[in-house]
Motif scaffolding. Structure first.
Motif, mmCIF file in Angstrom:
data_model
loop_
_atom_site.group_PDB
_atom_site.id
_atom_site.type_symbol
_atom_site.label_atom_id
_atom_site.label_comp_id
_atom_site.label_asym_id
_atom_site.label_seq_id
_atom_site.Cartn_x
_atom_site.Cartn_y
_atom_site.Cartn_z
ATOM 1 N N ILE A 163 0.833 -1.238 -0.002
ATOM 2 C CA ILE A 163 -0.155 0.062 -0.056
ATOM 3 C C ILE A 163 0.821 1.320 0.104
ATOM 4 O O ILE A 163 1.718 1.267 0.891
ATOM 5 C CB ILE A 163 -0.950 0.081 1.368
ATOM 6 C CG1 ILE A 163 -1.626 -1.167 1.528
ATOM 7 C CG2 ILE A 163 -1.818 1.304 1.075
ATOM 8 C CD1 ILE A 163 -2.546 -1.132 2.590
ATOM 9 N N VAL A 164 0.665 2.087 -0.980
ATOM 10 C CA VAL A 164 1.518 3.279 -0.964
ATOM 11 C C VAL A 164 0.909 4.568 -1.141
ATOM 12 O O VAL A 164 -0.064 4.728 -1.503
ATOM 13 C CB VAL A 164 2.545 3.198 -2.383
ATOM 14 C CG1 VAL A 164 3.183 1.562 -2.192
ATOM 15 C CG2 VAL A 164 1.659 3.210 -3.595
ATOM 16 N N THR A 165 1.779 5.593 -0.330
ATOM 17 C CA THR A 165 0.952 6.963 -0.256
ATOM 18 C C THR A 165 1.957 8.010 -0.499
ATOM 19 O O THR A 165 3.283 7.956 0.030
ATOM 20 C CB THR A 165 0.286 7.081 1.136
ATOM 21 O OG1 THR A 165 -0.621 6.122 1.326
ATOM 22 C CG2 THR A 165 -0.175 8.444 1.143
ATOM 23 N N THR A 166 1.713 9.044 -1.245
ATOM 24 C CA THR A 166 2.831 10.036 -1.166
ATOM 25 C C THR A 166 1.946 11.440 -0.453
ATOM 26 O O THR A 166 0.582 11.635 -0.923
ATOM 27 C CB THR A 166 2.956 10.475 -2.869
ATOM 28 O OG1 THR A 166 3.535 9.336 -3.301
ATOM 29 C CG2 THR A 166 3.939 11.661 -2.982
ATOM 30 N N TYR A 167 2.587 12.112 0.125
ATOM 31 C CA TYR A 167 2.044 13.375 0.685
ATOM 32 C C TYR A 167 2.265 14.735 0.164
ATOM 33 O O TYR A 167 3.444 14.827 -0.473
ATOM 34 C CB TYR A 167 2.366 13.536 2.310
ATOM 35 C CG TYR A 167 1.901 12.181 3.105
ATOM 36 C CD1 TYR A 167 0.672 12.355 3.686
ATOM 37 C CD2 TYR A 167 2.927 11.312 3.136
ATOM 38 C CE1 TYR A 167 0.247 11.169 4.477
ATOM 39 C CE2 TYR A 167 2.600 10.214 4.232
ATOM 40 C CZ TYR A 167 1.196 10.333 4.830
ATOM 41 O OH TYR A 167 0.693 9.365 5.312
ATOM 42 N N SER A 168 1.310 15.791 0.065
ATOM 43 C CA SER A 168 1.793 16.848 -0.277
ATOM 44 C C SER A 168 0.757 17.831 0.416
ATOM 45 O O SER A 168 -0.034 17.859 1.212
ATOM 46 C CB SER A 168 1.178 17.208 -1.951
ATOM 47 O OG SER A 168 -0.204 16.977 -1.816
ATOM 48 N N ASN A 169 1.250 19.323 0.345
ATOM 49 C CA ASN A 169 0.558 20.403 0.904
ATOM 50 C C ASN A 169 0.502 20.251 2.495
ATOM 51 O O ASN A 169 -0.497 20.560 3.076
ATOM 52 C CB ASN A 169 -0.743 20.713 0.461
ATOM 53 C CG ASN A 169 -0.778 20.935 -1.194
ATOM 54 O OD1 ASN A 169 0.128 21.810 -1.612
ATOM 55 N ND2 ASN A 169 -1.737 20.303 -1.898
ATOM 56 N N GLN A 170 1.422 19.736 2.880
ATOM 57 C CA GLN A 170 1.740 19.505 4.555
ATOM 58 C C GLN A 170 1.466 21.042 5.309
ATOM 59 O O GLN A 170 2.276 21.797 4.762
ATOM 60 C CB GLN A 170 2.970 18.934 4.715
ATOM 61 C CG GLN A 170 2.745 17.358 4.498
ATOM 62 C CD GLN A 170 3.676 16.611 4.978
ATOM 63 O OE1 GLN A 170 4.097 16.813 6.057
ATOM 64 N NE2 GLN A 170 4.531 15.652 4.152
ATOM 65 N N THR A 171 0.952 21.087 6.160
ATOM 66 C CA THR A 171 0.858 22.078 7.079
ATOM 67 C C THR A 171 0.831 21.792 8.563
ATOM 68 O O THR A 171 0.597 20.563 8.928
ATOM 69 C CB THR A 171 -0.644 23.033 6.985
ATOM 70 O OG1 THR A 171 -1.483 22.329 7.282
ATOM 71 C CG2 THR A 171 -0.845 23.131 5.539
#
Length: 217
Positions: free
Chosen positions: A184-192
């Motif tokens: 299961i794979v995930t990429t993160y963006s727009n972290q605050t």
């Protein structure tokens, strides 16, 4: 149990590793301390579930909120939306299309405790030293870590967990290999890192929702 796991483990991402110098024990301690300074998180994510019996990965996207040590919320968008919320005391999975929700008590030996602990480990690396063998390398734009579970409970959740940490000490991508060989794979963006309202981690089923408590709990 497999369906539950695939529904709530949202912290995984496809990682491409490069060669780098291994960190010493003291450098690793300093790195973990820096990562843990990122206490609260809100981020968009894209997840891929690479299932051996399927030709193409299952792709989903949405937003995740996390507050250590054990509170999180995950909202999946698209044709099959879902909302997963952990208050630290209980976990809810809500399916708007079906007007149904599942409730799972946490703690006191709950079968989901290890899974929730794995989620927390991936998002903020909380208390991982006692449960995992850890190795790390320095890269041009940050660090890459590999976690191998030590405990039997964690080994039932995954075989290994690889994480990419960016130069701001935030988890950018992760890669979890499941016991059956799926990923299961995930990429993160727009972290605050803005404060998250407490109500984010509470859930009340909408009127008319069918609520079940699986696993006989």
């Amino acid at each position: 149990m497999r369906t539950i796991f695939l529904s709530i483990v949202f912290v995984i991402g496809l990682t491409c590793f490069t060669d780098g110098a291994p960190l010493s024990e003291s450098e690793l301690r300093n790195l973990l301390a820096a990562i843990r300074q990122n206490r609260s998180t809100q981020a968009d994510f894209q997840e891929q579930r690479v299932i051996r019996l399927m030709k193409n990965p299952v792709v989903s996207s949405g937003t995740v909120w996390f507050q250590p040590p054990n509170k999180f919320r995950r909202e999946v968008k698209g044709n099959s939306p879902s909302i997963t919320v952990s208050s630290g005391r209980e976990l809810w999975i809500y399916y708007p299309n079906f007007k149904s929700a599942e409730r799972y008590p946490l703690g006191k030996g709950s079968p989901l405790d290890a899974t929730v602990a794995a989620i927390n480990s991936a998002l903020n690396l909380e208390n991982i030293e006692t449960s995992f063998n850890i190795s790390a390398t320095k890269t041009e734009n940050g660090h890459e870590l590999q976690l191998l579970p030590r405990t039997a409970a964690m080994k039932r959740v995954f075989q290994k967990l690889d994480l990419r940490i960016n130069d701001k000490f935030r988890v950018e991508r992760t890669d979890m290999l499941l016991p059956n060989g799926d990923r299961i794979v995930t990429t993160y963006s727009n972290q605050t890192r803005a404060p998250i309202p407490p109500s984010t981690f509470e859930f009340k089923p909408p009127t008319g929702t069918e609520v079940t408590t699986p696993l006989g709990q």
